[in-house]
Design an enzyme around this catalytic site. Structure first.
Site, short mmCIF file in Angstrom:
data_model
loop_
_atom_site.label_atom_id
_atom_site.label_comp_id
_atom_site.label_asym_id
_atom_site.label_seq_id
_atom_site.Cartn_x
_atom_site.Cartn_y
_atom_site.Cartn_z
N ASP A 74 51.00 3.65 -19.67
CA ASP A 74 50.11 3.33 -20.80
C ASP A 74 50.78 3.65 -22.13
O ASP A 74 50.67 2.89 -23.09
CB ASP A 74 48.80 4.11 -20.68
CG ASP A 74 47.98 3.72 -19.46
OD1 ASP A 74 48.17 2.60 -18.95
OD2 ASP A 74 47.16 4.55 -19.03
N ASP A 102 45.97 8.07 -13.69
CA ASP A 102 46.10 8.63 -15.04
C ASP A 102 46.15 10.14 -14.91
O ASP A 102 45.32 10.74 -14.22
CB ASP A 102 44.92 8.21 -15.92
CG ASP A 102 44.93 6.72 -16.24
OD1 ASP A 102 46.01 6.12 -16.22
OD2 ASP A 102 43.85 6.18 -16.53
#
Length: 147
Positions: free
Chosen positions: A89, A73
């Site tokens: 995401d 991330d």
């Protein structure tokens, strides 16, 4: 940042479950792909497939081991949501928002609206073509009587 879990690092000890679920989702998307006749639904499944493939690739090939890898991330938006996420995401969330909009609006995978399908079903019933049940008078007569 490496994320072993789902959104907000939920269930970080169950990385292998996310790997199996992602593989299953990919299988379902490929199976449904033959039925899609709507551009909007194509976008939903394309975004979902891209997002799931991106995260699955991380889970399969990143540290600590095959199938247990952590998703990378790298996008942080502290002014909007105190979270760190990635492009995959965003694709998954966007596909789910569009999924809800299409479902609520009644758009089918074939591009027709529910109201039109219901209208077509009642029209074919009036024409003697069996309507929504798909049975005409002769096939209904051949069904066994219930006791």
């Amino acid at each position: 940042m490496r994320n072993p879990g789902a959104a907000f690092s939920i269930a970080s000890g169950s990385t292998w479950i996310f790997t199996i679920l992602a593989a299953g989702v990919i299988g379902v998307i490929i199976w449904f792909a033959r039925r899609i006749r709507s551009v909007a639904w194509g976008i939903v499944f394309g975004l979902l497939l891209g997002g799931v493939l991106g995260n699955l690739t991380d889970r399969l090939f990143r540290e600590p081991s095959f199938g247990l890898g952590h998703v990378v991330d790298f996008i942080s938006t502290p002014w909007m949501l105190p979270a760190i996420y990635n492009v995959a995401d965003m694709a998954i969330v966007s596909s789910m928002v569009l999924f809800m909009i299409l479902t609520i609006s009644g758009l089918g995978l074939d591009g027709t609206r529910d109201s039109r399908r219901a209208k077509d079903g009642s029209a074919s019933a009036e024409d003697g073509e069996g309507g929504a049940s798909g049975l005409d008078d002769t096939s209904a007569a051949q069904l066994p009587a219930e006791a």
